[in-house]
Design a protein around this motif. Structure first.
Motif, PDB file in Angstrom:
ATOM      1  N   CYS A 170     -17.596   0.789 -70.935  1.00 23.19           N
ATOM      2  CA  CYS A 170     -17.337   1.449 -72.219  1.00 23.19           C
ATOM      3  C   CYS A 170     -18.542   1.333 -73.164  1.00 23.19           C
ATOM      4  O   CYS A 170     -18.674   2.148 -74.074  1.00 23.19           O
ATOM      5  CB  CYS A 170     -16.060   0.933 -72.867  1.00 23.19           C
ATOM      6  N   TYR A 171     -19.413   0.367 -72.937  1.00 20.81           N
ATOM      7  CA  TYR A 171     -20.606   0.212 -73.780  1.00 20.81           C
ATOM      8  C   TYR A 171     -21.835   0.876 -73.151  1.00 20.81           C
ATOM      9  O   TYR A 171     -22.924   0.797 -73.691  1.00 20.81           O
ATOM     10  CB  TYR A 171     -20.896  -1.267 -74.038  1.00 20.81           C
ATOM     11  N   THR A 172     -21.646   1.515 -72.006  1.00 15.40           N
ATOM     12  CA  THR A 172     -22.722   2.219 -71.316  1.00 15.40           C
ATOM     13  C   THR A 172     -22.664   3.689 -71.722  1.00 15.40           C
ATOM     14  O   THR A 172     -21.575   4.269 -71.764  1.00 15.40           O
ATOM     15  CB  THR A 172     -22.524   2.098 -69.779  1.00 15.40           C
ATOM     16  N   PRO A 173     -23.803   4.300 -72.030  1.00 11.91           N
ATOM     17  CA  PRO A 173     -23.773   5.725 -72.369  1.00 11.91           C
ATOM     18  C   PRO A 173     -23.090   6.529 -71.251  1.00 11.91           C
ATOM     19  O   PRO A 173     -23.264   6.229 -70.064  1.00 11.91           O
ATOM     20  CB  PRO A 173     -25.252   6.105 -72.494  1.00 11.91           C
ATOM     21  N   GLU A 174     -22.311   7.520 -71.632  1.00 13.32           N
ATOM     22  CA  GLU A 174     -21.491   8.266 -70.670  1.00 13.32           C
ATOM     23  C   GLU A 174     -22.297   8.774 -69.476  1.00 13.32           C
ATOM     24  O   GLU A 174     -21.856   8.689 -68.332  1.00 13.32           O
ATOM     25  CB  GLU A 174     -20.800   9.437 -71.365  1.00 13.32           C
ATOM     26  N   ALA A 175     -23.482   9.285 -69.717  1.00  8.29           N
ATOM     27  CA  ALA A 175     -24.299   9.842 -68.633  1.00  8.29           C
ATOM     28  C   ALA A 175     -24.721   8.781 -67.612  1.00  8.29           C
ATOM     29  O   ALA A 175     -25.037   9.111 -66.474  1.00  8.29           O
ATOM     30  CB  ALA A 175     -25.531  10.522 -69.214  1.00  8.29           C
ATOM     31  N   LYS A 176     -24.697   7.505 -68.009  1.00  9.24           N
ATOM     32  CA  LYS A 176     -25.129   6.435 -67.117  1.00  9.24           C
ATOM     33  C   LYS A 176     -23.971   5.682 -66.460  1.00  9.24           C
ATOM     34  O   LYS A 176     -24.188   4.781 -65.665  1.00  9.24           O
ATOM     35  CB  LYS A 176     -26.011   5.445 -67.872  1.00  9.24           C
ATOM     36  N   ARG A 177     -22.734   6.056 -66.790  1.00 14.71           N
ATOM     37  CA  ARG A 177     -21.573   5.377 -66.207  1.00 14.71           C
ATOM     38  C   ARG A 177     -21.424   5.757 -64.737  1.00 14.71           C
ATOM     39  O   ARG A 177     -21.534   6.922 -64.380  1.00 14.71           O
ATOM     40  CB  ARG A 177     -20.291   5.743 -66.949  1.00 14.71           C
ATOM     41  N   GLN A 178     -21.106   4.771 -63.928  1.00 17.48           N
ATOM     42  CA  GLN A 178     -20.868   5.020 -62.510  1.00 17.48           C
ATOM     43  C   GLN A 178     -19.411   5.389 -62.247  1.00 17.48           C
ATOM     44  O   GLN A 178     -19.120   6.249 -61.429  1.00 17.48           O
ATOM     45  CB  GLN A 178     -21.245   3.780 -61.697  1.00 17.48           C
ATOM     46  N   TYR A 179     -18.486   4.738 -62.969  1.00 16.38           N
ATOM     47  CA  TYR A 179     -17.069   4.931 -62.698  1.00 16.38           C
ATOM     48  C   TYR A 179     -16.288   5.528 -63.871  1.00 16.38           C
ATOM     49  O   TYR A 179     -15.447   6.377 -63.657  1.00 16.38           O
ATOM     50  CB  TYR A 179     -16.419   3.606 -62.276  1.00 16.38           C
ATOM     51  N   GLY A 180     -16.516   5.063 -65.072  1.00 15.32           N
ATOM     52  CA  GLY A 180     -15.753   5.595 -66.195  1.00 15.32           C
ATOM     53  C   GLY A 180     -15.756   4.663 -67.386  1.00 15.32           C
ATOM     54  O   GLY A 180     -16.302   3.564 -67.346  1.00 15.32           O
ATOM     55  N   TYR A 181     -15.099   5.086 -68.440  1.00 12.46           N
ATOM     56  CA  TYR A 181     -15.099   4.383 -69.714  1.00 12.46           C
ATOM     57  C   TYR A 181     -14.465   2.995 -69.635  1.00 12.46           C
ATOM     58  O   TYR A 181     -15.042   2.008 -70.046  1.00 12.46           O
ATOM     59  CB  TYR A 181     -14.359   5.243 -70.747  1.00 12.46           C
ATOM     60  N   PHE A 182     -13.264   2.905 -69.091  1.00 15.34           N
ATOM     61  CA  PHE A 182     -12.522   1.640 -69.087  1.00 15.34           C
ATOM     62  C   PHE A 182     -11.884   1.445 -67.716  1.00 15.34           C
ATOM     63  O   PHE A 182     -10.687   1.608 -67.532  1.00 15.34           O
ATOM     64  CB  PHE A 182     -11.454   1.667 -70.190  1.00 15.34           C
ATOM     65  N   VAL A 183     -12.710   1.152 -66.731  1.00 10.90           N
ATOM     66  CA  VAL A 183     -12.282   1.063 -65.338  1.00 10.90           C
ATOM     67  C   VAL A 183     -11.649  -0.302 -65.070  1.00 10.90           C
ATOM     68  O   VAL A 183     -12.151  -1.326 -65.521  1.00 10.90           O
ATOM     69  CB  VAL A 183     -13.476   1.324 -64.407  1.00 10.90           C
ATOM     70  N   LEU A 184     -10.547  -0.276 -64.337  1.00 10.80           N
ATOM     71  CA  LEU A 184      -9.776  -1.482 -64.054  1.00 10.80           C
ATOM     72  C   LEU A 184      -9.880  -1.863 -62.581  1.00 10.80           C
ATOM     73  O   LEU A 184      -9.711  -1.012 -61.705  1.00 10.80           O
ATOM     74  CB  LEU A 184      -8.310  -1.246 -64.427  1.00 10.80           C
ATOM     75  N   PRO A 185     -10.140  -3.140 -62.285  1.00 15.11           N
ATOM     76  CA  PRO A 185     -10.217  -3.594 -60.894  1.00 15.11           C
ATOM     77  C   PRO A 185      -8.845  -3.596 -60.223  1.00 15.11           C
ATOM     78  O   PRO A 185      -7.820  -3.825 -60.860  1.00 15.11           O
ATOM     79  CB  PRO A 185     -10.743  -5.025 -61.021  1.00 15.11           C
ATOM     80  N   LEU A 186      -8.849  -3.357 -58.902  1.00 14.89           N
ATOM     81  CA  LEU A 186      -7.619  -3.377 -58.103  1.00 14.89           C
ATOM     82  C   LEU A 186      -7.642  -4.596 -57.189  1.00 14.89           C
ATOM     83  O   LEU A 186      -8.502  -4.711 -56.315  1.00 14.89           O
ATOM     84  CB  LEU A 186      -7.514  -2.108 -57.253  1.00 14.89           C
TER      85      LEU A 186
END
Length: 130
Positions: free
Chosen positions: A37-53
């Motif tokens: 969520c603190y990474t600029p959108e263009a540099k995100r690999q997975y998404g804004y608030f990704v949750l581990p499984l």
């Protein structure tokens, strides 16, 4: 199964002790996790608030979801599995149950899944009521 065998599947918070220490998560689970969520959108690999499984003692993947409160729908933008994760009927059932519990906790009445790993597409609906 032995008494020590892990049986639980859950969607973890980004602040869960299993993953908040990135170095530890890599060493113990070979899982490289970052809250983007603190990474600029263009540099995100997975998404804004990704949750581990977490699946039966191993970190097997992650999901990017958001709650659409007005629609009472949990929208899962994508689910990713770690490399070499074998998809079984048991794993799919466990993950669907964990996702359903998570959605209910959010107040959802519907789950919508937009993107799945190819190995899961044949055995997972894209939308279901809870």
């Amino acid at each position: 199964a032995s008494p020590q065998a892990a049986t639980h599947t859950a969607i973890l918070s980004p602040f869960d002790p299993l993953v908040w220490d990135r170095k530890r998560a890599r060493e113990l689970f070979d899982f490289d996790y970052r809250l983007e969520c603190y990474t600029p959108e263009a540099k995100r690999q997975y998404g804004y608030f990704v949750l581990p499984l977490l699946h039966r003692g191993a970190l097997k993947g992650r999901l990017d979801a958001r709650m659409l409160r007005k629609e009472k729908t949990l929208q899962v933008n994508a689910i990713w599995l770690e490399a070499n994760t074998r998809v079984s009927q048991q794993m799919v059932g466990d993950l669907r149950l964990a996702l359903t519990r998570f959605a209910r906790w959010q107040g959802a009445e519907m789950i919508e899944v937009n993107k799945l790993p190819e190995a899961m597409t044949a055995c997972w609906p894209t939308r279901w009521e809870i």
